[in-house]
Design a protein around this motif. Structure first.
Motif, PDB file in Angstrom:
ATOM      1  N   GLN A   1      31.051 -27.741  -6.942  1.00  0.00           N
ATOM      2  CA  GLN A   1      31.593 -26.523  -7.523  1.00  0.00           C
ATOM      3  C   GLN A   1      31.023 -25.303  -6.794  1.00  0.00           C
ATOM      4  O   GLN A   1      29.888 -25.333  -6.317  1.00  0.00           O
ATOM      5  CB  GLN A   1      31.285 -26.427  -9.012  1.00  0.00           C
TER       6      GLN A   1
ATOM      7  N   GLU B   1      36.267 -25.718  -8.577  1.00  0.00           N
ATOM      8  CA  GLU B   1      36.006 -27.108  -8.185  1.00  0.00           C
ATOM      9  C   GLU B   1      36.546 -27.360  -6.790  1.00  0.00           C
ATOM     10  O   GLU B   1      37.654 -26.967  -6.465  1.00  0.00           O
ATOM     11  CB  GLU B   1      36.678 -28.043  -9.191  1.00  0.00           C
TER      12      GLU B   1
ATOM     13  N   PRO C   1      36.380 -34.805  -7.240  1.00  0.00           N
ATOM     14  CA  PRO C   1      35.549 -33.599  -7.036  1.00  0.00           C
ATOM     15  C   PRO C   1      34.227 -33.932  -6.362  1.00  0.00           C
ATOM     16  O   PRO C   1      33.611 -34.961  -6.644  1.00  0.00           O
ATOM     17  CB  PRO C   1      35.320 -33.088  -8.467  1.00  0.00           C
TER      18      PRO C   1
END
Length: 226
Positions: free
Chosen positions: A223, A24, A220
């Motif tokens: 990814q 992440e 976040p």
């Protein structure tokens, strides 16, 4: 401490590279209350008094699950801190003009010694590389601990470069926006100053140990899979 931090960073980077799990990546923001700590010298305690200040920072991070409920994160952050430190100097005035600094033992019937004091504002700009381990202890709560390596950028003389801090804290990851409350403490006292001499003959700088209470937010943004 420097060697341990480098080894941990290399091991973590290696694990990120060879693991098939996703990593992440995200952005962070922080606010802090900076409480500079110093071992006082009794006869100069008043001259070295400090006032607490605030801190703030922004940066990016990468987080990766290691095993079970343990994850690791590493990042790079710009951090700003500010404090105030008391100063006092002695000026010797003679026939309307001042001589800096005052020299003990030098006296005249026409001279008058005047004590000048005040508070210096000391801003500090850092680049910080944090390395943390996080343990999930419930459905949403976690505890964390780790180290920070930081470089003070805006002073000519710095006796600890880089500077090392340890970190402990707790937080929540119920939603995408994670928060944590952390205590950050330096391993050593940090001395820094500017080379320029002020008109009263003093240097602008300080000696203190990092001592911070921090609120950190993380979000976040994607990814990666290596």
């Amino acid at each position: 401490m420097k060697q341990i931090t480098i080894i941990l960073c290399l091991l973590l980077a290696g694990h990120f590279s060879f693991s098939q799990e996703r990593t992440e990546i995200g952005i962070t923001a922080e606010g802090a209350w900076f409480m500079p700590y110093r071992t006082e010298i009794p006869y100069t305690a008043n001259d070295w008094a400090t006032k607490n200040g605030f801190g703030a920072g922004v940066g990016v991070y990468a987080s990766h699950n290691l095993l079970w409920r343990v994850s690791a994160d590493i990042g790079i952050i710009y951090r700003y801190k500010q404090m105030q430190q008391h100063y006092s100097v002695y000026s010797q005035t003679t026939e309307g003009y001042s001589q800096y600094p005052y020299e003990p033992g030098h006296s005249s019937s026409e001279n008058e010694t005047v004590k000048i004091e005040g508070w210096d504002k000391l801003p500090m700009h850092y680049v910080v590389v944090p390395l943390h381990l996080q343990l999930l202890i419930g459905k949403n709560l976690f505890v964390k601990g780790g180290f920070e390596t930081s470089w003070l950028l805006n002073y000519d003389i710095v006796n600890e470069k880089p500077e090392f801090n340890w970190v402990i804290g707790f937080g929540s990851q119920k939603y995408k926006l994670k928060w944590s409350v952390n205590y950050i403490r330096g391993f050593k006292e940090q001395g820094f100053a500017q080379k320029d001499i002020k008109p009263d003959g003093r240097f602008k700088g300080s000696i203190n140990r990092n001592n911070m209470l921090q609120l950190k937010l993380s979000y976040p943004i994607g990814q990666l899979k290596f």
